[in-house]
Design a protein around this motif. Sequence first.
Motif, PDB file in Angstrom:
ATOM      1  N   GLY A  38       5.242   3.425 -40.159  1.00  0.00           N
ATOM      2  CA  GLY A  38       4.886   3.307 -41.568  1.00  0.00           C
ATOM      3  C   GLY A  38       3.399   3.252 -41.823  1.00  0.00           C
ATOM      4  O   GLY A  38       2.972   3.012 -42.941  1.00  0.00           O
ATOM      5  N   THR A  39       2.595   3.458 -40.803  1.00  0.00           N
ATOM      6  CA  THR A  39       1.151   3.435 -41.001  1.00  0.00           C
ATOM      7  C   THR A  39       0.698   4.740 -41.623  1.00  0.00           C
ATOM      8  O   THR A  39       1.323   5.774 -41.456  1.00  0.00           O
ATOM      9  CB  THR A  39       0.417   3.203 -39.669  1.00  0.00           C
ATOM     10  N   VAL A  65       8.133  10.401 -34.744  1.00  0.00           N
ATOM     11  CA  VAL A  65       6.758  10.417 -34.252  1.00  0.00           C
ATOM     12  C   VAL A  65       6.022   9.144 -34.650  1.00  0.00           C
ATOM     13  O   VAL A  65       6.440   8.430 -35.556  1.00  0.00           O
ATOM     14  CB  VAL A  65       6.002  11.656 -34.796  1.00  0.00           C
ATOM     15  N   ALA A  66       4.912   8.896 -33.942  1.00  0.00           N
ATOM     16  CA  ALA A  66       4.032   7.770 -34.256  1.00  0.00           C
ATOM     17  C   ALA A  66       2.592   8.248 -34.133  1.00  0.00           C
ATOM     18  O   ALA A  66       2.319   9.302 -33.563  1.00  0.00           O
ATOM     19  CB  ALA A  66       4.285   6.607 -33.302  1.00  0.00           C
ATOM     20  N   CYS A  67       1.688   7.469 -34.659  1.00  0.00           N
ATOM     21  CA  CYS A  67       0.268   7.803 -34.581  1.00  0.00           C
ATOM     22  C   CYS A  67      -0.178   7.838 -33.120  1.00  0.00           C
ATOM     23  O   CYS A  67       0.215   6.986 -32.328  1.00  0.00           O
ATOM     24  CB  CYS A  67      -0.555   6.769 -35.334  1.00  0.00           C
ATOM     25  N   ALA A  68      -1.002   8.800 -32.777  1.00  0.00           N
ATOM     26  CA  ALA A  68      -1.483   8.948 -31.407  1.00  0.00           C
ATOM     27  C   ALA A  68      -2.358   7.781 -30.973  1.00  0.00           C
ATOM     28  O   ALA A  68      -2.509   7.537 -29.776  1.00  0.00           O
ATOM     29  CB  ALA A  68      -2.242  10.256 -31.263  1.00  0.00           C
ATOM     30  N   ASP A  69      -2.907   7.032 -31.938  1.00  0.00           N
ATOM     31  CA  ASP A  69      -3.791   5.915 -31.569  1.00  0.00           C
ATOM     32  C   ASP A  69      -3.032   4.659 -31.170  1.00  0.00           C
ATOM     33  O   ASP A  69      -3.624   3.611 -30.967  1.00  0.00           O
ATOM     34  CB  ASP A  69      -4.784   5.608 -32.696  1.00  0.00           C
ATOM     35  N   GLY A  70      -1.707   4.751 -31.049  1.00  0.00           N
ATOM     36  CA  GLY A  70      -0.924   3.638 -30.529  1.00  0.00           C
ATOM     37  C   GLY A  70      -0.526   2.596 -31.534  1.00  0.00           C
ATOM     38  O   GLY A  70      -0.501   1.417 -31.222  1.00  0.00           O
ATOM     39  N   GLY A  77      15.060  -5.167 -38.305  1.00  0.00           N
ATOM     40  CA  GLY A  77      15.226  -5.784 -39.594  1.00  0.00           C
ATOM     41  C   GLY A  77      14.027  -5.682 -40.505  1.00  0.00           C
ATOM     42  O   GLY A  77      14.030  -6.216 -41.592  1.00  0.00           O
ATOM     43  N   THR A  78      12.981  -4.960 -40.078  1.00  0.00           N
ATOM     44  CA  THR A  78      11.799  -4.844 -40.914  1.00  0.00           C
ATOM     45  C   THR A  78      11.797  -3.497 -41.600  1.00  0.00           C
ATOM     46  O   THR A  78      12.335  -2.522 -41.086  1.00  0.00           O
ATOM     47  CB  THR A  78      10.495  -4.973 -40.123  1.00  0.00           C
ATOM     48  N   ASP A  79      11.194  -3.458 -42.757  1.00  0.00           N
ATOM     49  CA  ASP A  79      11.001  -2.206 -43.456  1.00  0.00           C
ATOM     50  C   ASP A  79       9.814  -1.528 -42.799  1.00  0.00           C
ATOM     51  O   ASP A  79       8.768  -2.109 -42.652  1.00  0.00           O
ATOM     52  CB  ASP A  79      10.701  -2.497 -44.937  1.00  0.00           C
ATOM     53  N   SER A  80       9.982  -0.275 -42.381  1.00  0.00           N
ATOM     54  CA  SER A  80       8.924   0.385 -41.638  1.00  0.00           C
ATOM     55  C   SER A  80       7.752   0.796 -42.506  1.00  0.00           C
ATOM     56  O   SER A  80       6.749   1.264 -42.021  1.00  0.00           O
ATOM     57  CB  SER A  80       9.483   1.612 -40.908  1.00  0.00           C
ATOM     58  N   GLU A  81       7.845   0.649 -43.812  1.00  0.00           N
ATOM     59  CA  GLU A  81       6.729   0.961 -44.706  1.00  0.00           C
ATOM     60  C   GLU A  81       5.866  -0.280 -44.853  1.00  0.00           C
ATOM     61  O   GLU A  81       6.268  -1.256 -45.430  1.00  0.00           O
ATOM     62  CB  GLU A  81       7.270   1.357 -46.089  1.00  0.00           C
ATOM     63  N   HIS A  82       4.640  -0.263 -44.328  1.00  0.00           N
ATOM     64  CA  HIS A  82       3.746  -1.426 -44.394  1.00  0.00           C
ATOM     65  C   HIS A  82       2.793  -1.292 -45.524  1.00  0.00           C
ATOM     66  O   HIS A  82       2.232  -0.367 -45.837  1.00  0.00           O
ATOM     67  CB  HIS A  82       2.980  -1.574 -43.089  1.00  0.00           C
TER      68      HIS A  82
END
Length: 82
Positions: A38-39, A65-70, A77-82
């Motif tokens: 969610g970043t 996928v995720a950000c390449a910067d780790g 149980g968390t909402d992935s939108e931060h």
Amino acid sequence: MTTSVQATTTVEYRPVQGPPVKIEVTSEQLHGRACIAGTDHPKPLVPAGHVYTGTAGAPLGWAVVACADGCTPPEEGTDSEH
């Protein structure tokens, strides 16, 4: 002023490393166009495992996928939108 609300779907996230967890994802995350954590980082995005949606039969798998910067993947149980 209007705010847009993105619909989310509950899925089972199976990261490359670590146990599966249940999380909420948006369509953009489900289709690999946004970071699963969610970043809101600029690309590049790299493979980060799979999520599985429920169907009438077997679960349907989606590569995510995720950000390449780790960036940190979501926790259960968390909402992935931060």
